[in-house]
Design a protein around this motif. Structure first.
Motif, PDB file in Angstrom:
ATOM      1  N   SER A 114       0.741  -1.124   0.268  1.00  0.00           N
ATOM      2  CA  SER A 114       0.093  -0.066   0.129  1.00  0.00           C
ATOM      3  C   SER A 114       0.937   1.270  -0.151  1.00  0.00           C
ATOM      4  CB  SER A 114      -0.950   0.011   1.252  1.00  0.00           C
ATOM      5  OG  SER A 114      -1.713  -0.997   1.171  1.00  0.00           O
ATOM      6  N   LEU A 115       2.070   1.302   0.747  1.00  0.00           N
ATOM      7  CA  LEU A 115       2.726   2.547   0.718  1.00  0.00           C
ATOM      8  C   LEU A 115       3.560   2.698  -0.361  1.00  0.00           C
ATOM      9  CD1 LEU A 115       4.109   2.825   4.572  1.00  0.00           C
ATOM     10  CD2 LEU A 115       3.021   4.428   3.273  1.00  0.00           C
ATOM     11  N   LEU A 116       3.943   1.642  -0.973  1.00  0.00           N
ATOM     12  CA  LEU A 116       4.935   1.691  -2.007  1.00  0.00           C
ATOM     13  C   LEU A 116       4.580   2.622  -3.086  1.00  0.00           C
ATOM     14  CD1 LEU A 116       7.543   0.378  -3.349  1.00  0.00           C
ATOM     15  CD2 LEU A 116       6.046  -1.309  -4.500  1.00  0.00           C
ATOM     16  N   PRO A 117       3.319   2.612  -3.698  1.00  0.00           N
ATOM     17  CA  PRO A 117       3.011   3.576  -4.701  1.00  0.00           C
ATOM     18  C   PRO A 117       3.237   5.177  -4.224  1.00  0.00           C
ATOM     19  CG  PRO A 117       1.287   1.971  -4.557  1.00  0.00           C
ATOM     20  CD  PRO A 117       2.260   1.813  -3.288  1.00  0.00           C
ATOM     21  N   ILE A 118       2.932   5.471  -2.999  1.00  0.00           N
ATOM     22  CA  ILE A 118       3.204   6.810  -2.441  1.00  0.00           C
ATOM     23  C   ILE A 118       4.634   7.065  -2.191  1.00  0.00           C
ATOM     24  CG2 ILE A 118       2.982   8.366  -0.348  1.00  0.00           C
ATOM     25  CD1 ILE A 118       0.341   7.134   0.351  1.00  0.00           C
ATOM     26  N   VAL A 119       5.417   5.980  -1.743  1.00  0.00           N
ATOM     27  CA  VAL A 119       6.821   6.480  -1.459  1.00  0.00           C
ATOM     28  C   VAL A 119       7.500   6.659  -3.034  1.00  0.00           C
ATOM     29  CG1 VAL A 119       8.940   5.119  -1.015  1.00  0.00           C
ATOM     30  CG2 VAL A 119       7.061   4.935   0.501  1.00  0.00           C
ATOM     31  N   ALA A 120       6.883   5.559  -4.176  1.00  0.00           N
ATOM     32  CA  ALA A 120       7.497   5.840  -5.269  1.00  0.00           C
ATOM     33  C   ALA A 120       7.259   7.306  -6.035  1.00  0.00           C
ATOM     34  CB  ALA A 120       6.936   4.922  -6.372  1.00  0.00           C
ATOM     35  N   PHE A 121       5.850   7.711  -5.714  1.00  0.00           N
ATOM     36  CA  PHE A 121       5.546   8.735  -6.238  1.00  0.00           C
ATOM     37  C   PHE A 121       6.412  10.281  -5.670  1.00  0.00           C
ATOM     38  CE2 PHE A 121       3.070  12.746  -6.762  1.00  0.00           C
ATOM     39  CZ  PHE A 121       2.254  12.540  -7.885  1.00  0.00           C
ATOM     40  N   PHE A 122       6.529   9.942  -4.245  1.00  0.00           N
ATOM     41  CA  PHE A 122       7.271  10.923  -3.627  1.00  0.00           C
ATOM     42  C   PHE A 122       8.829  10.998  -3.997  1.00  0.00           C
ATOM     43  CE2 PHE A 122      10.686  11.434  -0.097  1.00  0.00           C
ATOM     44  CZ  PHE A 122      10.544  13.081  -0.014  1.00  0.00           C
TER      45      PHE A 122
END
Length: 510
Positions: A267-275
């Motif tokens: 779940s966190l991976l897309p947000i981390v990648a976007f950041f």
């Protein structure tokens, strides 16, 4: 190091204050009218410990990482001045954040009529589209009230053509998708956008993003209801576990923990990648600022893993058993006041509520206090759970509650300062988070099963009710403040807490 120790101690106190009343109520019920088997009580208490520690880590992580990153990204997106790029980034960000929302996974598992992947993608696309609409509203300074009226008229018109089994789930999805992952980012994004605008109402317009993003999932699920016509939409409740000793207790949690470690990482991976991409291309944060964000993301991850393991493994069985036991009593009407008391206190344990209260206090420079917000939310959720328990016991359609509720909320928007309308509709999505989905919904399901009701039609809708009533209570608070301001203008200087400048909608400029 001392600073972090002080912050941990502060967050731990907040978590204990929020969760302790719910623990106390469950223990009181278990030793009086609703005896709970030792195995379920052990699961509940162990889950409560994990919940408290998880909330401590999550709130600190959101403060260190999610909020500042959201504000920075919002500011940079708004500064691009290219409308096409702004809209594309908003859609991608809304889509990515929603897929990252753990509560959406829970909802998808509970809807037997639609494949999980289809539901998740549709809801995420709905949030992405409405985040674009929310940003267009901010960029062009459009009134939130008219957008809410237009879209809710569309929702209710569409709902008349959708099978009954989809209606409660559709309204539930609007509350569930604005949970602990989505709210910090979206609200901070609005603050970042507002920072670029120079007019006096920019900060007012920074609220309302969660309100609009809650509409997207409702429309998405209603549209799916027109496309899917399954023969069997019955919901099968999960079995309540039997734990004989502490070793089995640990094994039960140890089985669930890896699942949430993996789920939250994905779940966190897309947000981390976007950041990460945004950091390389635009943000270019360095040194202590970047380290602080990385530490905050780690805290958020640890907090969500512990929190969701605690509520899903420990709280769900207790909620289900309590609801079933109380509804099985000869005086089952007691379900209504008990549900109201639980609802009053349980909203205090929602992680996203802390983010909202801090954001409101910061934007309004303390004019709208966190305590007043918390009281309004608690009263609203208490009323909503009482109404939800009436639905469970009587089988009354959710339309008889949702239609007049939203009608009252939209009418109130014409009589209160604009910022209260925006905060109220934001609060509806914020209040209906993981605690509602994993304790109050199973509580309603257990009660519905005991009275022989239709779980999909009568028990589902609890989240929707929780999302609706704060719209009314917080706007009532706004009407009270406006009344006070208008009646203190002629009596000389008054304290800022009376918000004496709010009569002209200049709410922020005290």
């Amino acid at each position: 190091m001392n600073l972090y120790q002080n912050r941990f101690a502060e967050k731990l106190r907040e978590a204990l204050t929020a969760v302790s009343p719910t623990i106390g109520i469950v223990l009181l019920l278990s030793f009086t009218i609703a005896p709970i088997p030792p195995s379920i009580l052990l699961l509940f208490l162990f889950g409560a410990v994990m919940l408290i520690v998880g909330m401590m880590f999550f709130t600190l992580g959101a403060e260190l990482a999610m909020t500042p990153v959201g504000e920075r990204i919002g500011t940079r997106i708004a500064q691009s001045r290219k409308l096409g790029i702004v809209l594309l980034l908003c859609f991608v960000l809304g889509f990515v954040i929603t897929i990252s929302e753990p509560d959406l996974q829970v909802l998808a598992e509970q809807v037997p009529s639609v494949p999980n992947a289809v539901l998740i993608v549709a809801v995420a696309a709905g949030v992405g589209v409405f985040l674009m609409i929310a940003m267009l509203r901010m960029l062009f300074s459009k009134t939130l009230r008219m957008l809410l009226i237009i879209f809710y008229l569309l929702i209710f018109a569409l709902a008349f053509f959708v099978p009954d089994d989809f209606i409660s789930v559709a309204f539930d999805s609007g509350g569930v998708t604005t949970g602990p992952m989505t709210v910090p980012f979206i609200m901070a994004l609005g603050v970042g956008f507002a920072a670029v605008r120079s007019d006096k109402h920019a900060e007012d317009d920074s609220f309302g993003l969660v309100a609009l993003c809650s509409i997207g999932p409702i429309l998405a699920v209603l549209l799916l209801g027109l496309l899917y016509h399954p023969e069997n939409t019955a919901y099968t409740p999960s079995e309540i576990p039997v734990i004989r000793d502490s070793v089995e207790l640990w094994k039960y949690f140890a089985t669930g923990l890896p699942q949430y470690i993996e789920e939250i990482a994905i779940s966190l991976l897309p947000i981390v990648a976007f950041f990460a991409v945004f950091q390389i291309i635009s943000l270019k944060m360095k040194g202590r600022a970047l380290l602080k964000v990385v530490i905050g993301i780690l805290y958020t991850y640890v907090g969500l893993v512990l929190f969701l393991t605690g509520v899903n493994v420990g709280f769900m069985p207790a909620g289900n058993y309590l609801g079933e036991t109380i509804a099985g009593l000869s005086y089952r009407w007691v379900l209504i006041p008990i549900g109201m008391v639980i609802g009053y206190f349980i909203v205090k344990a929602e992680p996203a509520v802390y983010v909202l209260k801090e954001q409101v206090e910061e934007i309004t420079s303390g004019a709208i206090s966190g305590e007043a917000m918390g009281l309004s939310l608690s009263l609203g959720v208490a009323a909503s759970i009482g109404l939800a328990m009436i639905r469970v016991l009587t089988g009354i359609s959710i339309f008889w509650f949702i239609l007049p509720g939203y009608f009252i909320a939209l009418c109130l928007s014409f009589f209160v300062p604009k910022i209260f309308t925006a905060i109220a509709f934001d609060s509806g999505g914020v209040a209906s988070g993981p605690m509602t989905a994993t304790f109050l919904l199973p509580f309603a399901m257990g009660a519905c099963q005991a009275v022989g009701g239709n779980i999909v039609q009568d028990a589902f809708g609890v989240v929707a009710m929780v999302a609706m009533t704060p719209l009314i209570t917080i706007q009532v608070m706004g009407a009270i403040y406006k009344y006070r301001s208008e009646h203190t203008e002629d009596s000389g200087p008054v304290e800022a807490s009376y918000l004496d400048t709010w009569a002209d909608d200049d709410i922020i400029e005290l």
